[in-house]
Design a protein around this motif. Sequence first.
Motif, PDB file in Angstrom:
ATOM      1  N   CYS A 170       0.854  -1.174   0.000  1.00 28.85           N
ATOM      2  CA  CYS A 170       0.000   0.000   0.000  1.00 28.85           C
ATOM      3  C   CYS A 170       0.894   1.229   0.000  1.00 28.85           C
ATOM      4  O   CYS A 170       2.107   1.129   0.207  1.00 28.85           O
ATOM      5  CB  CYS A 170      -0.952   0.012   1.192  1.00 28.85           C
ATOM      6  SG  CYS A 170      -0.157   0.288   2.782  1.00 28.85           S
ATOM      7  N   ALA A 171       0.297   2.381  -0.233  1.00 26.67           N
ATOM      8  CA  ALA A 171       1.048   3.632  -0.223  1.00 26.67           C
ATOM      9  C   ALA A 171       0.297   4.665   0.602  1.00 26.67           C
ATOM     10  O   ALA A 171      -0.933   4.716   0.598  1.00 26.67           O
ATOM     11  CB  ALA A 171       1.239   4.143  -1.644  1.00 26.67           C
ATOM     12  N   VAL A 209      -4.411  14.079  -6.725  1.00 24.32           N
ATOM     13  CA  VAL A 209      -5.172  12.828  -6.816  1.00 24.32           C
ATOM     14  C   VAL A 209      -6.549  13.029  -6.190  1.00 24.32           C
ATOM     15  O   VAL A 209      -6.658  13.534  -5.069  1.00 24.32           O
ATOM     16  CB  VAL A 209      -4.422  11.685  -6.092  1.00 24.32           C
ATOM     17  CG1 VAL A 209      -5.256  10.426  -6.056  1.00 24.32           C
ATOM     18  CG2 VAL A 209      -3.083  11.432  -6.749  1.00 24.32           C
ATOM     19  N   SER A 210      -7.592  12.611  -6.923  1.00 28.33           N
ATOM     20  CA  SER A 210      -8.950  12.786  -6.397  1.00 28.33           C
ATOM     21  C   SER A 210      -9.799  11.515  -6.480  1.00 28.33           C
ATOM     22  O   SER A 210     -10.959  11.529  -6.081  1.00 28.33           O
ATOM     23  CB  SER A 210      -9.662  13.912  -7.149  1.00 28.33           C
ATOM     24  OG  SER A 210      -9.752  13.599  -8.526  1.00 28.33           O
ATOM     25  N   ALA A 248      -5.014   7.631  -8.015  1.00 28.00           N
ATOM     26  CA  ALA A 248      -4.130   7.041  -7.007  1.00 28.00           C
ATOM     27  C   ALA A 248      -3.324   5.894  -7.602  1.00 28.00           C
ATOM     28  O   ALA A 248      -2.150   5.731  -7.269  1.00 28.00           O
ATOM     29  CB  ALA A 248      -4.942   6.569  -5.800  1.00 28.00           C
ATOM     30  N   GLN A 249      -3.920   5.110  -8.502  1.00 28.65           N
ATOM     31  CA  GLN A 249      -3.190   4.018  -9.157  1.00 28.65           C
ATOM     32  C   GLN A 249      -2.079   4.571 -10.040  1.00 28.65           C
ATOM     33  O   GLN A 249      -0.963   4.054 -10.038  1.00 28.65           O
ATOM     34  CB  GLN A 249      -4.126   3.136  -9.984  1.00 28.65           C
ATOM     35  CG  GLN A 249      -3.426   1.999 -10.714  1.00 28.65           C
ATOM     36  CD  GLN A 249      -2.767   0.994  -9.772  1.00 28.65           C
ATOM     37  OE1 GLN A 249      -3.386   0.542  -8.820  1.00 28.65           O
ATOM     38  NE2 GLN A 249      -1.519   0.646 -10.036  1.00 28.65           N
ATOM     39  N   ILE A 250      -2.375   5.629 -10.776  1.00 25.45           N
ATOM     40  CA  ILE A 250      -1.364   6.254 -11.621  1.00 25.45           C
ATOM     41  C   ILE A 250      -0.213   6.781 -10.761  1.00 25.45           C
ATOM     42  O   ILE A 250       0.961   6.557 -11.057  1.00 25.45           O
ATOM     43  CB  ILE A 250      -1.984   7.366 -12.487  1.00 25.45           C
ATOM     44  CG1 ILE A 250      -2.924   6.745 -13.527  1.00 25.45           C
ATOM     45  CG2 ILE A 250      -0.905   8.223 -13.150  1.00 25.45           C
ATOM     46  CD1 ILE A 250      -3.814   7.736 -14.243  1.00 25.45           C
ATOM     47  N   LEU A 251      -0.564   7.452  -9.661  1.00 30.46           N
ATOM     48  CA  LEU A 251       0.458   7.963  -8.750  1.00 30.46           C
ATOM     49  C   LEU A 251       1.279   6.819  -8.151  1.00 30.46           C
ATOM     50  O   LEU A 251       2.512   6.893  -8.087  1.00 30.46           O
ATOM     51  CB  LEU A 251      -0.176   8.798  -7.642  1.00 30.46           C
ATOM     52  CG  LEU A 251       0.782   9.292  -6.557  1.00 30.46           C
ATOM     53  CD1 LEU A 251       1.898  10.139  -7.142  1.00 30.46           C
ATOM     54  CD2 LEU A 251       0.029  10.045  -5.486  1.00 30.46           C
ATOM     55  N   TYR A 266      -3.589   4.495  -0.274  1.00 31.80           N
ATOM     56  CA  TYR A 266      -3.998   3.744  -1.454  1.00 31.80           C
ATOM     57  C   TYR A 266      -3.509   2.310  -1.356  1.00 31.80           C
ATOM     58  O   TYR A 266      -2.346   2.046  -1.061  1.00 31.80           O
ATOM     59  CB  TYR A 266      -3.438   4.372  -2.737  1.00 31.80           C
ATOM     60  CG  TYR A 266      -3.854   3.618  -3.961  1.00 31.80           C
ATOM     61  CD1 TYR A 266      -5.197   3.551  -4.331  1.00 31.80           C
ATOM     62  CD2 TYR A 266      -2.928   2.942  -4.733  1.00 31.80           C
ATOM     63  CE1 TYR A 266      -5.590   2.831  -5.440  1.00 31.80           C
ATOM     64  CE2 TYR A 266      -3.310   2.228  -5.852  1.00 31.80           C
ATOM     65  CZ  TYR A 266      -4.647   2.175  -6.197  1.00 31.80           C
ATOM     66  OH  TYR A 266      -5.052   1.459  -7.290  1.00 31.80           O
ATOM     67  N   GLU A 267      -4.410   1.385  -1.613  1.00 32.84           N
ATOM     68  CA  GLU A 267      -4.108  -0.050  -1.596  1.00 32.84           C
ATOM     69  C   GLU A 267      -4.428  -0.590  -2.992  1.00 32.84           C
ATOM     70  O   GLU A 267      -5.592  -0.672  -3.380  1.00 32.84           O
ATOM     71  CB  GLU A 267      -4.938  -0.740  -0.506  1.00 32.84           C
ATOM     72  CG  GLU A 267      -4.557  -2.176  -0.259  1.00 32.84           C
ATOM     73  CD  GLU A 267      -5.459  -3.121  -0.999  1.00 32.84           C
ATOM     74  OE1 GLU A 267      -4.946  -4.097  -1.559  1.00 32.84           O
ATOM     75  OE2 GLU A 267      -6.670  -2.878  -1.041  1.00 32.84           O
ATOM     76  N   PRO A 268      -3.400  -0.891  -3.807  1.00 34.18           N
ATOM     77  CA  PRO A 268      -3.618  -1.231  -5.209  1.00 34.18           C
ATOM     78  C   PRO A 268      -4.256  -2.591  -5.478  1.00 34.18           C
ATOM     79  O   PRO A 268      -4.835  -2.791  -6.545  1.00 34.18           O
ATOM     80  CB  PRO A 268      -2.211  -1.165  -5.813  1.00 34.18           C
ATOM     81  CG  PRO A 268      -1.292  -1.395  -4.672  1.00 34.18           C
ATOM     82  CD  PRO A 268      -1.983  -0.832  -3.463  1.00 34.18           C
TER      83      PRO A 268
END
Length: 100
Positions: free
Chosen positions: A5-6, A13-14, A19-22, A91-93
């Motif tokens: 996760c991040a 990011v919205s 968030a995935q791109i980041l 964010y948890e991908p």
Amino acid sequence: MDWYCAVFNSDKVSNAMGAQILYDMLCEGNDSLVGDIEFIDDFYNDLTSKNFKITADKGKGFVIVGCNLEDAEYLNDLIQSLAKKHGLSYYEPQNLTYVF
């Protein structure tokens, strides 16, 4: 299998797609969309003081956390809580979970 996760500081990011791109950018070493703030250090110190079996890679404006899949459910909740406590995004991908 591993879980990641991040936690980050970004006003760019919205949503989960952003968030995935980041997240992908951060994994590639591009931190141009995050801002370095003291909260990142506070979050990192709080997380690492707990002595969990994790990897925590800290950069300018972000921390990427990894652990064994068996510990993921517990750590997912804990890391979300710590991110919220420190005013950071999470964010948890694996499940595209974005919390800000």
